[in-house]
Design a protein around this motif. Structure first.
Motif, PDB file in Angstrom:
ATOM      1  N   LEU A   1       0.814  -1.218   0.000  1.00 14.67           N
ATOM      2  CA  LEU A   1       0.000   0.000   0.000  1.00 14.67           C
ATOM      3  C   LEU A   1       0.846   1.266   0.000  1.00 14.67           C
ATOM      4  O   LEU A   1       0.598   2.201  -0.766  1.00 14.67           O
ATOM      5  N   ALA A   2       1.840   1.324   0.885  1.00 15.01           N
ATOM      6  CA  ALA A   2       2.645   2.540   0.999  1.00 15.01           C
ATOM      7  C   ALA A   2       3.408   2.807  -0.292  1.00 15.01           C
ATOM      8  O   ALA A   2       3.438   3.943  -0.794  1.00 15.01           O
TER       9      ALA A   2
ATOM     10  N   GLY B   1       1.417   4.355  -2.945  1.00 12.30           N
ATOM     11  CA  GLY B   1       0.942   5.713  -2.709  1.00 12.30           C
ATOM     12  C   GLY B   1      -0.457   5.840  -2.146  1.00 12.30           C
ATOM     13  O   GLY B   1      -1.031   6.932  -2.144  1.00 12.30           O
ATOM     14  N   TRP B   2      -1.006   4.756  -1.616  1.00 16.83           N
ATOM     15  CA  TRP B   2      -2.347   4.815  -1.040  1.00 16.83           C
ATOM     16  C   TRP B   2      -2.310   5.486   0.330  1.00 16.83           C
ATOM     17  O   TRP B   2      -1.439   5.205   1.147  1.00 16.83           O
ATOM     18  N   ALA B   3      -3.289   6.336   0.608  1.00 19.41           N
ATOM     19  CA  ALA B   3      -3.440   6.911   1.947  1.00 19.41           C
ATOM     20  C   ALA B   3      -4.092   5.920   2.894  1.00 19.41           C
ATOM     21  O   ALA B   3      -3.955   6.012   4.115  1.00 19.41           O
ATOM     22  N   GLY B   4      -4.801   4.962   2.339  1.00 21.59           N
ATOM     23  CA  GLY B   4      -5.526   3.957   3.113  1.00 21.59           C
ATOM     24  C   GLY B   4      -6.777   3.571   2.374  1.00 21.59           C
ATOM     25  O   GLY B   4      -6.940   3.901   1.191  1.00 21.59           O
TER      26      GLY B   4
ATOM     27  N   ALA C   1      -2.633  -5.434   9.813  1.00 19.01           N
ATOM     28  CA  ALA C   1      -2.423  -4.075  10.316  1.00 19.01           C
ATOM     29  C   ALA C   1      -1.319  -4.085  11.371  1.00 19.01           C
ATOM     30  O   ALA C   1      -1.272  -4.965  12.236  1.00 19.01           O
ATOM     31  N   GLU C   2      -0.443  -3.110  11.312  1.00 19.83           N
ATOM     32  CA  GLU C   2       0.629  -3.023  12.302  1.00 19.83           C
ATOM     33  C   GLU C   2       0.102  -2.578  13.658  1.00 19.83           C
ATOM     34  O   GLU C   2       0.625  -2.983  14.704  1.00 19.83           O
TER      35      GLU C   2
ATOM     36  N   ALA D   1       4.405   8.169  11.051  1.00 19.07           N
ATOM     37  CA  ALA D   1       5.605   7.334  11.050  1.00 19.07           C
ATOM     38  C   ALA D   1       5.549   6.250   9.987  1.00 19.07           C
ATOM     39  O   ALA D   1       6.481   5.456   9.857  1.00 19.07           O
ATOM     40  N   GLY D   2       4.454   6.207   9.231  1.00 19.26           N
ATOM     41  CA  GLY D   2       4.321   5.226   8.174  1.00 19.26           C
ATOM     42  C   GLY D   2       3.785   3.883   8.624  1.00 19.26           C
ATOM     43  O   GLY D   2       3.801   2.924   7.843  1.00 19.26           O
TER      44      GLY D   2
END
Length: 289
Positions: free
Chosen positions: A53-54, A57-60, A75-76, A96-97
């Protein structure tokens, strides 16, 4: 220049999702740049999709069937609510990503009850029945509804399901307040007589499924009946409730209200569930018939 945020709804299948309509409406209403896309990802590809995802470029985004439990595992950071439900329907990144996950179905359900019945609905009658909920079904939606009702502080939530095992798992959420009932016990009527809120989370009454055969006569006159089904908007259960003069709460509002927190996370503005938004989604439902 930072590109506009982009978000998604992911499921398999996903063509039926109204989420792009909802978020597209809010983006236009707020005059915000950004996009919201519908993504069909099969279960075997979902872990790699989330891990990428990161980089993409997805925001979510939103997560729907059959990926909610997998999203919780991936999910972290999961909210306490998501941990209780064991499923995630909303993902976003912090500064923090780190990938966060929440389940907004529970607060979405409660927000719709508040909008439909008034914020003081649990205490409206001043009776024990007014603060007892009877939830039909024991799947993921039922778990979110039960967690939401417990968070709201209801002293007793009864759960009835056609198979005993899943209902007992819900009972484990709070053994002191959640009571598991046999499905056959509903026919006696005494359980309905003690309920101030009846919630159907099963597929019974949904388009293409059998109706929920349940006599609502034993419900107290001040009781409310909610159905999380929104196709059709007026299920046979809600029609029966209205015929008895009971407050009836359809499932569309839960869909609309659960979308609010995610939009705020991704696009930086907190939207409102308005009559115009509801009318837009109702028109889409009617148009797909």
């Amino acid at each position: 220049m930072t590109p506009p945020p982009k978000a998604f709804v992911v499921g398999h299948p996903i063509a039926h999702s109204r989420s792009p309509l909802i978020h597209g409406h809010w983006l236009a209403a707020h005059g915000l740049p950004g996009t919201y896309e519908r993504l069909d990802i099969p279960p075997e590809d979902f872990p790699d999709f989330v891990r990428g995802l990161a980089a993409a470029g997805w925001a979510g985004g939103n997560v729907t069937l059959p990926h909610k439990e997998a999203a919780f595992r991936l999910a972290e950071v999961a909210t306490p609510r998501a941990a209780r439900i064991g499923a995630v329907n909303t993902l976003w990144f912090d500064r923090a990503g780190r990938l966060h996950g929440d389940n907004t179905d529970a607060p979405g359900f409660l927000a719709h009850l508040d909008a439909s019945l008034g914020a003081g609905w649990p205490e409206a009658t001043g009776t024990a029945a007014g603060r007892t909920a009877l939830v039909l079904g024991a799947g993921g939606a039922a778990r979110a509804v039960v967690v939401g009702l417990l968070e709201r502080g209801l002293p007793r939530v009864q759960v009835a399901n056609r198979s005993d095992g899943r209902a007992r798992a819900l009972g484990g959420l709070d053994p002191a307040r959640v009571e598991v009932l046999a499905w056959d016990a509903l026919a006696r009527g005494d359980r309905l007589a003690r309920a101030g809120l009846l919630v159907n989370t099963t597929s019974l009454g949904m388009a293409g499924h059998p109706p929920l055969a349940l006599d609502l006569a034993p419900l107290p006159p001040e009781a409310a009946v909610a159905d999380i089904v929104y196709v059709p908007l007026e299920t046979p259960l809600l029609a029966a409730a209205r015929a008895r003069g009971l407050a009836a709460v359809d499932g569309l509002g839960m869909l609309l209200h659960q979308a609010v927190p995610g939009f705020a996370r991704w696009f930086g503005a907190t939207p409102e569930v308005t009559p115009s938004l509801r009318a837009l989604v109702v028109a889409d439902i009617e148009g797909r018939r």
